[in-house]
Write an enzyme that holds these catalytic residues in place. Structure first.
Site, mmCIF file in Angstrom:
data_model
loop_
_atom_site.group_PDB
_atom_site.id
_atom_site.type_symbol
_atom_site.label_atom_id
_atom_site.label_comp_id
_atom_site.label_asym_id
_atom_site.label_seq_id
_atom_site.Cartn_x
_atom_site.Cartn_y
_atom_site.Cartn_z
ATOM 1 C CB VAL A 10 -0.937 0.034 1.238
ATOM 2 C CG1 VAL A 10 -1.984 -1.056 1.130
ATOM 3 C CG2 VAL A 10 -0.146 -0.116 2.527
ATOM 4 C CB SER A 11 0.571 4.381 -1.819
ATOM 5 O OG SER A 11 0.481 3.656 -3.025
ATOM 6 C CB THR A 12 -0.478 6.393 2.514
ATOM 7 O OG1 THR A 12 -1.779 5.799 2.666
ATOM 8 C CG2 THR A 12 -0.411 7.118 1.177
ATOM 9 C CD GLN A 15 -3.661 3.596 0.343
ATOM 10 O OE1 GLN A 15 -2.549 3.145 0.074
ATOM 11 N NE2 GLN A 15 -4.518 3.958 -0.588
#
Length: 226
Positions: A10-12, A15
């Site tokens: 996941v990017s963040t 998240q």
């Protein structure tokens, strides 16, 4: 029973903490494994990292675990990562049998082509950026980075990592071709053009997937000599 190792990204951090994105990936991977009758043998390796970065510690761990157990590496989505050349090259060159839930028929050739496209896209973006900056400078626009030097340093680190990955790929490819080159020489092929023709006739491709020419054979020999 076929064994599997799951890798999610996941990017963040938000998240990662909320499970947003992870639940969908987990559903896709577990659904594929259930359909295929594969057993997930370890806790999933989860990366909370921007797709723009090339250093993937959890991916490295997942690949290593798959290598030592002989398991398949299963990821949820390959298409979201198709612009990350370093990720694709790492995946392709790991030697691990991998499956993407969204592209279950993808193989090393598919990933190699995607890596080439990713690299070309990155170079095209860089070229367009340089041209735009040059045009702005010609108009008298004051150039600068509103985010300061830190953003430039982050971009430089990303480009350096991609270049290093491409260099490793070229070196590994050259080493795999060392015995082939030695065989062709034993067969009496000494000129660069003759060796290039023989490699093309055998279906061998350059590290970027192209046909061989005298110049690319010369580069191969120079790389092996270093």
């Amino acid at each position: 029973m076929t064994r599997a190792v799951a890798y999610y990204r996941v990017s963040t951090a938000k998240q990662g903490a909320s499970g947003l994105g992870l639940d969908a990936q987990r559903t896709a991977v577990e659904g594929l494994c259930t359909t295929k009758g594969w057993e997930i043998i370890a806790p999933p390796f989860t990366e909370v990292e921007s797709g723009k970065r090339d250093d993937r510690q959890e991916l490295t761990k997942a690949i290593a675990h798959a290598q030592i157990t002989g398991a398949k590496l299963v990821i949820a989505k390959l298409d979201r990562l198709s612009r990350n050349a370093a990720f694709l090259l790492t995946l392709r060159d790991s030697g691990v049998d991998f499956v993407a839930a969204d592209m279950p028929d993808a193989n090393s050739l598919t990933v190699g082509i995607m890596a080439l496209v990713a690299q070309q896209e990155r170079e095209a973006i860089s070229q367009r950026t340089r041209e735009a900056l040059a045009a702005a400078k010609a108009r008298g626009t004051k150039l600068g980075n509103p985010n300061g030097a830190a953003a430039l340093l982050r971009a430089a680190r990303g480009n350096t990592a991609a270049m290093e990955a491409a260099q490793r790929n070229a070196n590994n490819h050259a080493e795999r071709l060392r015995p082939v080159l030695a065989r062709l020489r034993r067969e009496g092929l000494t000129s660069l053009g003759a060796i290039a023709a023989a490699l093309n006739a055998e279906g061998v491709r350059t590290p970027r997937g192209y046909r061989w020419h005298a110049s690319s054979v010369r580069n191969l020999m120079a790389r092996l000599a270093n």
